[in-house]
Design a protein around this motif. Structure first.
Motif, PDB file in Angstrom:
ATOM      1  N   PHE A   1       0.806  -1.222   0.000  1.00  0.00           N
ATOM      2  CA  PHE A   1       0.000   0.000   0.000  1.00  0.00           C
ATOM      3  C   PHE A   1       0.839   1.272   0.000  1.00  0.00           C
ATOM      4  CE2 PHE A   1      -2.514  -3.290   2.321  1.00  0.00           C
ATOM      5  CZ  PHE A   1      -3.334  -3.608   1.255  1.00  0.00           C
ATOM      6  N   ALA A   2       1.935   1.294   0.737  1.00  0.00           N
ATOM      7  CA  ALA A   2       2.783   2.492   0.785  1.00  0.00           C
ATOM      8  C   ALA A   2       3.409   2.769  -0.584  1.00  0.00           C
ATOM      9  CB  ALA A   2       3.864   2.347   1.854  1.00  0.00           C
ATOM     10  N   ASP A   3       3.841   1.721  -1.285  1.00  0.00           N
ATOM     11  CA  ASP A   3       4.404   1.903  -2.631  1.00  0.00           C
ATOM     12  C   ASP A   3       3.342   2.432  -3.591  1.00  0.00           C
ATOM     13  OD1 ASP A   3       6.990   0.981  -1.949  1.00  0.00           O
ATOM     14  OD2 ASP A   3       6.375  -1.100  -2.256  1.00  0.00           O
TER      15      ASP A   3
ATOM     16  N   TYR B   1      -7.013   5.707  -4.805  1.00  0.00           N
ATOM     17  CA  TYR B   1      -6.263   6.594  -3.918  1.00  0.00           C
ATOM     18  C   TYR B   1      -6.878   6.573  -2.515  1.00  0.00           C
ATOM     19  CZ  TYR B   1      -3.552  10.884  -2.820  1.00  0.00           C
ATOM     20  OH  TYR B   1      -2.689  11.810  -2.285  1.00  0.00           O
ATOM     21  N   GLY B   2      -8.195   6.665  -2.457  1.00  0.00           N
ATOM     22  CA  GLY B   2      -8.881   6.616  -1.166  1.00  0.00           C
ATOM     23  C   GLY B   2      -8.666   5.287  -0.456  1.00  0.00           C
ATOM     24  N   ALA B   3      -8.745   4.193  -1.189  1.00  0.00           N
ATOM     25  CA  ALA B   3      -8.532   2.880  -0.591  1.00  0.00           C
ATOM     26  C   ALA B   3      -7.099   2.746  -0.075  1.00  0.00           C
ATOM     27  CB  ALA B   3      -8.835   1.780  -1.608  1.00  0.00           C
ATOM     28  N   CYS B   4      -6.145   3.285  -0.822  1.00  0.00           N
ATOM     29  CA  CYS B   4      -4.734   3.260  -0.387  1.00  0.00           C
ATOM     30  C   CYS B   4      -4.539   4.087   0.871  1.00  0.00           C
ATOM     31  CB  CYS B   4      -3.850   3.828  -1.494  1.00  0.00           C
ATOM     32  SG  CYS B   4      -2.980   2.592  -2.399  1.00  0.00           S
ATOM     33  N   LEU B   5      -5.110   5.271   0.881  1.00  0.00           N
ATOM     34  CA  LEU B   5      -4.997   6.114   2.068  1.00  0.00           C
ATOM     35  C   LEU B   5      -5.581   5.407   3.285  1.00  0.00           C
ATOM     36  CD1 LEU B   5      -5.920   9.541   0.443  1.00  0.00           C
ATOM     37  CD2 LEU B   5      -3.737   8.992   1.541  1.00  0.00           C
ATOM     38  N   ARG B   6      -6.707   4.763   3.091  1.00  0.00           N
ATOM     39  CA  ARG B   6      -7.334   4.016   4.189  1.00  0.00           C
ATOM     40  C   ARG B   6      -6.402   2.919   4.692  1.00  0.00           C
ATOM     41  NH1 ARG B   6     -10.032  -0.865   3.486  1.00  0.00           N
ATOM     42  NH2 ARG B   6     -10.794  -1.576   5.496  1.00  0.00           N
ATOM     43  N   ARG B   7      -5.842   2.153   3.786  1.00  0.00           N
ATOM     44  CA  ARG B   7      -4.948   1.055   4.175  1.00  0.00           C
ATOM     45  C   ARG B   7      -3.679   1.566   4.857  1.00  0.00           C
ATOM     46  NH1 ARG B   7      -6.147  -4.437   3.141  1.00  0.00           N
ATOM     47  NH2 ARG B   7      -8.053  -4.423   1.935  1.00  0.00           N
ATOM     48  N   CYS B   8      -3.294   2.807   4.540  1.00  0.00           N
ATOM     49  CA  CYS B   8      -2.099   3.398   5.160  1.00  0.00           C
ATOM     50  C   CYS B   8      -2.436   4.174   6.433  1.00  0.00           C
ATOM     51  CB  CYS B   8      -1.370   4.285   4.152  1.00  0.00           C
ATOM     52  SG  CYS B   8      -0.569   3.350   2.831  1.00  0.00           S
TER      53      CYS B   8
ATOM     54  N   ALA C   1     -17.779   2.166   2.146  1.00  0.00           N
ATOM     55  CA  ALA C   1     -18.343   1.399   3.260  1.00  0.00           C
ATOM     56  C   ALA C   1     -17.239   0.830   4.142  1.00  0.00           C
ATOM     57  CB  ALA C   1     -19.218   0.265   2.705  1.00  0.00           C
ATOM     58  N   ASN C   2     -16.173   0.340   3.539  1.00  0.00           N
ATOM     59  CA  ASN C   2     -15.034  -0.154   4.331  1.00  0.00           C
ATOM     60  C   ASN C   2     -14.431   0.948   5.179  1.00  0.00           C
ATOM     61  OD1 ASN C   2     -15.210  -2.800   3.401  1.00  0.00           O
ATOM     62  ND2 ASN C   2     -13.851  -2.414   1.680  1.00  0.00           N
ATOM     63  N   LEU C   3     -14.362   2.147   4.619  1.00  0.00           N
ATOM     64  CA  LEU C   3     -13.849   3.289   5.376  1.00  0.00           C
ATOM     65  C   LEU C   3     -14.761   3.570   6.569  1.00  0.00           C
ATOM     66  CD1 LEU C   3     -11.991   5.779   5.758  1.00  0.00           C
ATOM     67  CD2 LEU C   3     -13.545   6.992   4.221  1.00  0.00           C
ATOM     68  N   LEU C   4     -16.064   3.560   6.351  1.00  0.00           N
ATOM     69  CA  LEU C   4     -17.001   3.835   7.437  1.00  0.00           C
ATOM     70  C   LEU C   4     -16.894   2.795   8.544  1.00  0.00           C
ATOM     71  CD1 LEU C   4     -20.133   4.994   5.405  1.00  0.00           C
ATOM     72  CD2 LEU C   4     -18.462   6.430   6.631  1.00  0.00           C
ATOM     73  N   ILE C   5     -16.636   1.564   8.172  1.00  0.00           N
ATOM     74  CA  ILE C   5     -16.461   0.494   9.162  1.00  0.00           C
ATOM     75  C   ILE C   5     -15.255   0.783  10.030  1.00  0.00           C
ATOM     76  CG2 ILE C   5     -15.871  -1.943   9.453  1.00  0.00           C
ATOM     77  CD1 ILE C   5     -17.648  -2.450   6.925  1.00  0.00           C
ATOM     78  N   ASP C   6     -14.194   1.287   9.409  1.00  0.00           N
ATOM     79  CA  ASP C   6     -12.976   1.629  10.159  1.00  0.00           C
ATOM     80  C   ASP C   6     -13.256   2.765  11.131  1.00  0.00           C
ATOM     81  OD1 ASP C   6     -11.622  -0.318   8.796  1.00  0.00           O
ATOM     82  OD2 ASP C   6     -10.544   1.062   7.497  1.00  0.00           O
TER      83      ASP C   6
END
Length: 111
Positions: A47-49, A71-78, A106-111
């Motif tokens: 994810f960082a790469d 980009y949003g999914a990457c930011l979330r994972r980081c 939805a995954n972001l909201l769960i976090d």
């Protein structure tokens, strides 16, 4: 470029990365390929790469919903949940009914 796209579509993400000389690759010189490489990194869990490449080409894809969602999914994972929210909401403004973006949000909201 066609080779990179074909490899990605076949799910050969490691081969996508190895097909480009990362040390001499300039993301802004070929932002489309950079996005495919970033997506490959993401699929492999690097994810960082992926995020590093996505940041370099942000100005090229500021209105592209697929880019914004990745980009949003990457930011979330980081761990940057606020940054992820901003990018995913921008993506939803462009394609509010797109399932992949809704899923990432939805995954972001769960976090």
């Amino acid at each position: 470029m066609e080779n990179v796209v074909a490899l990605y579509e076949k799910g050969l993400y490691q081969e996508v990365i190895h097909s480009v000389d990362i040390n001499n690759f300039t993301a802004v010189a070929d932002p489309f390929v950079a996005q495919i490489i970033a997506a490959s990194y993401f699929k492999l869990g690097h994810f960082a790469d992926a995020l590093d490449l996505l940041k370099e080409i942000e100005s090229c894809f500021s209105a592209d919903s697929d880019y914004l969602s990745l980009y949003g999914a990457c930011l979330r994972r980081c761990g940057d949940l606020e940054g992820a929210r901003i990018q995913l909401e921008l993506a939803l403004q462009i394609k509010p009914t797109y399932a992949a973006i809704q899923n990432n949000y939805a995954n972001l909201l769960i976090d």
